[in-house]
Design an enzyme around this catalytic site. Sequence first.
Site, mmCIF file in Angstrom:
data_model
loop_
_atom_site.group_PDB
_atom_site.id
_atom_site.type_symbol
_atom_site.label_atom_id
_atom_site.label_comp_id
_atom_site.label_asym_id
_atom_site.label_seq_id
_atom_site.Cartn_x
_atom_site.Cartn_y
_atom_site.Cartn_z
ATOM 1 N N SER A 37 0.802 -1.224 0.000
ATOM 2 C CA SER A 37 0.000 0.000 0.000
ATOM 3 C C SER A 37 0.833 1.272 0.000
ATOM 4 C CB SER A 37 -0.937 0.011 1.220
ATOM 5 O OG SER A 37 -0.199 -0.106 2.422
ATOM 6 N N ASP A 343 -3.929 7.627 8.360
ATOM 7 C CA ASP A 343 -5.070 6.811 8.782
ATOM 8 C C ASP A 343 -4.732 5.747 9.817
ATOM 9 O OD1 ASP A 343 -3.550 5.125 7.264
ATOM 10 O OD2 ASP A 343 -5.091 4.673 5.772
ATOM 11 N N HIS A 346 -0.758 4.585 7.218
ATOM 12 C CA HIS A 346 -0.068 5.184 6.085
ATOM 13 C C HIS A 346 0.251 6.648 6.347
ATOM 14 C CE1 HIS A 346 -2.804 1.945 4.651
ATOM 15 N NE2 HIS A 346 -1.697 1.543 4.059
#
Length: 385
Positions: A37, A343, A346
């Site tokens: 991610s 969040d 990240h």
Amino acid sequence: MAFKLYSVPTLVLIFSYFPLITLSNFSYPAVFNFGDSNSDTGGLVAGVALPLGAPNGKTFFLKPSGRFCDGRLVIDFMMGVMGMPFLNPYLDSVGAPNFQTGCNFATGGSTILAAKANSPSPFSLGIQVAQFIRFKARVLEILAQDKKFQDFLPSEEYFGQGLYMFDIGQNDIDGAFYSKSEDQVFALVPTILAEFETRIKEMYYQGARNFWVHNTGPLGCLPRIIAIFGKLDPSNLDPFGCVTSHNRAAKLFNTQLQALCKNFQGQFPEANVTYVDIFTIKFNLIANHSQLGFKQSLAACCGYGGLPLNFDNQIACGQTKILNGSSVTAKPCNNTAEYVNWDGNHYTEAANLYVSSQFLTGKYFDQNLNRSKSHGFQHNYTHLY
């Protein structure tokens, strides 16, 4: 494309903390990216229809963009430095994506080791490499049949001249801690890296020559990790509030990854391997956040629960749920540029900008290892924002 610029004072502050060393010749005709991610530009959303909605993307794209961020990622800033468009995800077939200057195989939740049935992403590194091999074969097949597609697909020489980027391994370490002791996680690291070595060798045999390898960041400084493992054992926290066990594992992984890169460079002299110390950049950012213009080093900008972490594992960024009998929403902070973390898992666009700017100085490369043309960038920093 409409986007929000950072204020001039913020940019001046960011860039005042490193010398503007120009990195000459940081130019490649195409970029092929592999990872999780941290560099996923929409792969997981397209691949498994993950509902990654607002407020993700709010700062730059002004809407969800498939990224686990309020805006741009490090990979996005790097593409900007080279004057190239953002990388399209391999898995996203909607919208006539253009792959002429590269392709992104990274997907959120991916691991180096083969995915398990309960893994958040089935697209482990081995799958991503297999996808690349099919991508390359299909591209060459199509271009051999009809040259009209050359404006949308990389030419054959681009595969040999392109840059192959890797930013993966964090999820292997992260996941292991939920079922293993710290010593057992340490013992697993060589197995993880043996798989990584197998896959980058596959890429070399496919004609890849320019490798750019990010080490893993300070896993123990993520709010999600702190909320779980820090509460279990507060003595496991360092002076900055990060979980020491996870950061020790990340450092061990990075030490062995760096050695692997050196061995790979020695085994394949025609390869150009650049090892980038992302851990140090990110940890320095967290440790010195206030001097760098950030107000919150560990708290999630988009989350629920309030300071010090503003993170609740029961509710993700942007979600509305019933908790303890009340309807609550994990909302974003007012100013994302004041937060390092977005969040709980990240980084914010502001933090990604800082990270990109730091390693673009060239100070965080393994100088003994790196013989590549990326030794000296020469670029215009205005591409970064």
